[in-house]
Enzyme design. Sequence first.
Site, PDB file in Angstrom:
ATOM      1  N   GLU A 187     -31.263  61.325 -43.968  1.00  0.00           N
ATOM      2  CA  GLU A 187     -31.335  60.806 -45.340  1.00  0.00           C
ATOM      3  C   GLU A 187     -32.581  59.968 -45.582  1.00  0.00           C
ATOM      4  O   GLU A 187     -32.795  59.456 -46.674  1.00  0.00           O
ATOM      5  CB  GLU A 187     -30.070  60.034 -45.705  1.00  0.00           C
ATOM      6  CG  GLU A 187     -29.712  58.884 -44.794  1.00  0.00           C
ATOM      7  CD  GLU A 187     -28.402  58.200 -45.204  1.00  0.00           C
ATOM      8  OE1 GLU A 187     -27.916  58.407 -46.323  1.00  0.00           O
ATOM      9  OE2 GLU A 187     -27.885  57.432 -44.378  1.00  0.00           O
TER      10      GLU A 187
ATOM     11  N   CYS B  25     -23.596  66.297 -46.580  1.00  0.00           N
ATOM     12  CA  CYS B  25     -22.515  65.506 -47.171  1.00  0.00           C
ATOM     13  C   CYS B  25     -22.967  64.748 -48.405  1.00  0.00           C
ATOM     14  O   CYS B  25     -22.214  63.976 -48.980  1.00  0.00           O
ATOM     15  CB  CYS B  25     -21.918  64.551 -46.145  1.00  0.00           C
ATOM     16  SG  CYS B  25     -23.098  63.332 -45.544  1.00  0.00           S
TER      17      CYS B  25
ATOM     18  N   ARG C 171     -16.793  57.220 -45.411  1.00  0.00           N
ATOM     19  CA  ARG C 171     -17.647  56.043 -45.653  1.00  0.00           C
ATOM     20  C   ARG C 171     -16.811  54.810 -45.316  1.00  0.00           C
ATOM     21  O   ARG C 171     -15.858  54.507 -46.028  1.00  0.00           O
ATOM     22  CB  ARG C 171     -18.067  55.961 -47.113  1.00  0.00           C
ATOM     23  CG  ARG C 171     -19.046  57.024 -47.577  1.00  0.00           C
ATOM     24  CD  ARG C 171     -19.440  56.778 -49.030  1.00  0.00           C
ATOM     25  NE  ARG C 171     -20.556  57.587 -49.456  1.00  0.00           N
ATOM     26  CZ  ARG C 171     -20.439  58.749 -50.113  1.00  0.00           C
ATOM     27  NH1 ARG C 171     -19.257  59.227 -50.416  1.00  0.00           N
ATOM     28  NH2 ARG C 171     -21.527  59.421 -50.469  1.00  0.00           N
TER      29      ARG C 171
ATOM     30  N   ARG D 190     -18.422  57.770 -40.382  1.00  0.00           N
ATOM     31  CA  ARG D 190     -19.778  57.227 -40.440  1.00  0.00           C
ATOM     32  C   ARG D 190     -19.718  55.733 -40.185  1.00  0.00           C
ATOM     33  O   ARG D 190     -18.883  55.036 -40.757  1.00  0.00           O
ATOM     34  CB  ARG D 190     -20.408  57.498 -41.807  1.00  0.00           C
ATOM     35  CG  ARG D 190     -21.834  56.984 -41.865  1.00  0.00           C
ATOM     36  CD  ARG D 190     -22.503  57.324 -43.162  1.00  0.00           C
ATOM     37  NE  ARG D 190     -21.993  56.510 -44.252  1.00  0.00           N
ATOM     38  CZ  ARG D 190     -22.403  56.646 -45.507  1.00  0.00           C
ATOM     39  NH1 ARG D 190     -23.296  57.569 -45.822  1.00  0.00           N
ATOM     40  NH2 ARG D 190     -21.913  55.868 -46.450  1.00  0.00           N
TER      41      ARG D 190
ATOM     42  N   ASN E 191     -28.266  62.230 -51.209  1.00  0.00           N
ATOM     43  CA  ASN E 191     -28.333  61.142 -52.198  1.00  0.00           C
ATOM     44  C   ASN E 191     -29.492  60.220 -51.859  1.00  0.00           C
ATOM     45  O   ASN E 191     -30.299  59.862 -52.717  1.00  0.00           O
ATOM     46  CB  ASN E 191     -27.034  60.323 -52.192  1.00  0.00           C
ATOM     47  CG  ASN E 191     -25.823  61.203 -52.381  1.00  0.00           C
ATOM     48  OD1 ASN E 191     -25.937  62.306 -52.871  1.00  0.00           O
ATOM     49  ND2 ASN E 191     -24.663  60.708 -51.978  1.00  0.00           N
ATOM     50  N   ASP E 192     -29.555  59.839 -50.594  1.00  0.00           N
ATOM     51  CA  ASP E 192     -30.652  58.958 -50.201  1.00  0.00           C
ATOM     52  C   ASP E 192     -31.918  59.745 -49.885  1.00  0.00           C
ATOM     53  O   ASP E 192     -33.009  59.270 -50.151  1.00  0.00           O
ATOM     54  CB  ASP E 192     -30.234  58.104 -48.990  1.00  0.00           C
ATOM     55  CG  ASP E 192     -29.386  56.941 -49.430  1.00  0.00           C
ATOM     56  OD1 ASP E 192     -29.760  56.288 -50.429  1.00  0.00           O
ATOM     57  OD2 ASP E 192     -28.339  56.700 -48.817  1.00  0.00           O
TER      58      ASP E 192
ATOM     59  N   ARG F 101     -31.589  55.704 -57.056  1.00  0.00           N
ATOM     60  CA  ARG F 101     -30.527  56.647 -57.395  1.00  0.00           C
ATOM     61  C   ARG F 101     -29.588  56.145 -58.486  1.00  0.00           C
ATOM     62  O   ARG F 101     -28.800  56.909 -59.035  1.00  0.00           O
ATOM     63  CB  ARG F 101     -29.747  57.047 -56.123  1.00  0.00           C
ATOM     64  CG  ARG F 101     -29.120  55.909 -55.406  1.00  0.00           C
ATOM     65  CD  ARG F 101     -28.686  56.316 -54.011  1.00  0.00           C
ATOM     66  NE  ARG F 101     -27.291  56.658 -53.921  1.00  0.00           N
ATOM     67  CZ  ARG F 101     -26.646  56.860 -52.781  1.00  0.00           C
ATOM     68  NH1 ARG F 101     -27.280  56.785 -51.631  1.00  0.00           N
ATOM     69  NH2 ARG F 101     -25.377  57.158 -52.774  1.00  0.00           N
TER      70      ARG F 101
HETATM   71  C1  PEP Z   1     -26.219  60.281 -48.911  1.00  0.00           C
HETATM   72  O1  PEP Z   1     -27.086  59.406 -48.912  1.00  0.00           O
HETATM   73  O2  PEP Z   1     -26.415  61.444 -49.323  1.00  0.00           O
HETATM   74  C2  PEP Z   1     -24.868  59.958 -48.438  1.00  0.00           C
HETATM   75  C3  PEP Z   1     -23.958  60.892 -48.315  1.00  0.00           C
HETATM   76  O3  PEP Z   1     -24.589  58.663 -48.151  1.00  0.00           O
HETATM   77  P1  PEP Z   1     -24.280  57.556 -49.267  1.00  0.00           P
HETATM   78  O4  PEP Z   1     -24.093  58.267 -50.588  1.00  0.00           O
HETATM   79  O5  PEP Z   1     -23.050  56.852 -48.836  1.00  0.00           O
HETATM   80  O6  PEP Z   1     -25.494  56.714 -49.252  1.00  0.00           O
HETATM   81 MG    MG Z   2     -26.795  57.581 -47.848  1.00  0.00          MG
END
Ligand code: PEP
Ligand code: MG
Length: 589
Positions: A440, A511, A306, A342, A463-464, A474
Amino acid sequence: MPDRQELNEIIIKGICTSPGICIGKAYIVDREGVDVIKRYRIPKSSLQNETNRFKAAVKQAKDELHQIIAETQEGLRQHSDILETHAVLLEDKMLFGRTIETIEKELINAEWALKKVVATVKAMFQDISDPYLRDRSLDIVHVSDRIMSYLTGANSVNISNIDKRVILVANDLSPAQTSQINLERIKGFVTARGGVTSHTSIIARTLGIPAVQGIVHATRRIHNDDIIIVDGSAGTVIINPLDQTLIIYGERQTKFESYRASIARTSHQPAVTTDGVHIKIMGNIEQPEQVVSVIDNGGEGIGLYRTEFQYLSRPDFPDENELFDKYRDVVEVMPSKPITIRTLDINGDKALQNRMATEINPALGLRAIRYCLKRPEIFKTQLRAILRASVFGKVRILFPMISTYDELIASRALLNDAMESLEKEGVEFDKAIEVGVMIEVPSLAIIADIIAKDVDFFSIGTNDLIQYSMAVDRANKEVAYLYNPLHPAILRMLKYVSDVAKDQGVKLFMCGEMAGDPFNLPLLLSLEMDELSMNPQSIPVAKTVIRSLSAEDTKRLMKKVFKLTQAKDISEMIQKHYGDVISKAVFPE
Ligand code: PEP
Ligand code: MG
């Protein structure tokens, strides 16, 4: 001061966001803003002082705004308009004049007068039907917050300046603040806001410090120097623990840490299932130096670097050489392993310091690739830096938050521009560099078949993906119950993307935090993922779990799982079949 044993032991339940146990003194970082503002009367003799105090706070707020405006870079000028508006609002009669009037008329303190005036102005604006005008009430709120922070002296503590061993307690910690945590001083943290996939908790897991979030009114219930126990595995915080409790948790902490150290030692072996399937386990990092932790924990490369943290907590943008150095630092440490860099995923909950107009819905706003495509000069600087670092190892480029095919085409075009400019200058880079997208945003998952031919790999960012599919913030504990990777809607999307990847020969990675939760591993094995990337501390447990599973067996079970209609039934079925194996690997107490 009362004797500690005279105080009541209080146990509070929150959300477990980073495992482990820590015991120590609480250090309060911020307070809950406007909520704690008290009303008190001002004697007539002190009126002048009180209005002067208000005027001084307004002046400080104004000076700060002007400084930010002056430091705003050329490319971001359009965003400084909003700050200019705020600067004008600071002197607005409605806000400035009325607050002074209220202090004088009602003989009350400046904080209360300001709070009262803002409430009235907000109510007035909310009745207006024009959405533009209605939204201006937000500007008033931001301006008044700025003044309020000077009035109350509530500007948050600079975490990097803390010089004792403590546990942080905050209403909220931003990802930028969390990334300043010094492991020699900060043992763990407790916050009111945040959830399992908030960036703040992701950083806690990467750092390997226990964290519990979702503790309502944390900064009111815990006081500076209170002894507290944070059990990040159970999601509990114990305030003023009894001696007996301290002994029990002290022992658990020692056992937990020695078990984790023992599995880290075997983690250098690959994660191969009992029937011979090798799934690569990679590490997620936010800072170049964390690559060491990935290696120590047996990571087989970087599945997600990141890069936004190099842009946070500073007034300017990093230049190409600075970025190149940071990327090369990582690549050179793992030259034979894939390093997935990324591109900038800025905004959302990782806002650029003071440089963006506040968005009403930042998670749905000008974030990540959207921001980069609007600021091609910033994007190209980063792409050139990544390309230059690619000659030192096996770099991959990953685009975040793509939601349309057009965005992918535009991003690839800018990547080509960056390549051409380097070629012209005779600078070397890996011409066959692999390019992938984060899956995502639900729209991209649904058109995975359309974009497949233009990428080398998919990296699923759960996550997104969950946040946007389930319409659940989130970082919001109020709706955390909806945030479930095992919801059938999410599983169907994962299955679809996995089928497309297999059909079209695209490599499939994950990821998001879903990959780092051992409970999800049987499911992910059944989906034939090529790589799972997680915070480095989770790697040893993940490898231990995978080594005790059979890939064929997971596929058989998941056929049944995909027929279930509710997340709780899915969870129960996984628990029934794999619960014991998983708990043993997490912490065999
Ligand atoms: C995700 O969204 O799952 C991700 C890995 O990116 P971030 O948590 O940095 O938004
Ligand atoms: Mg993300």
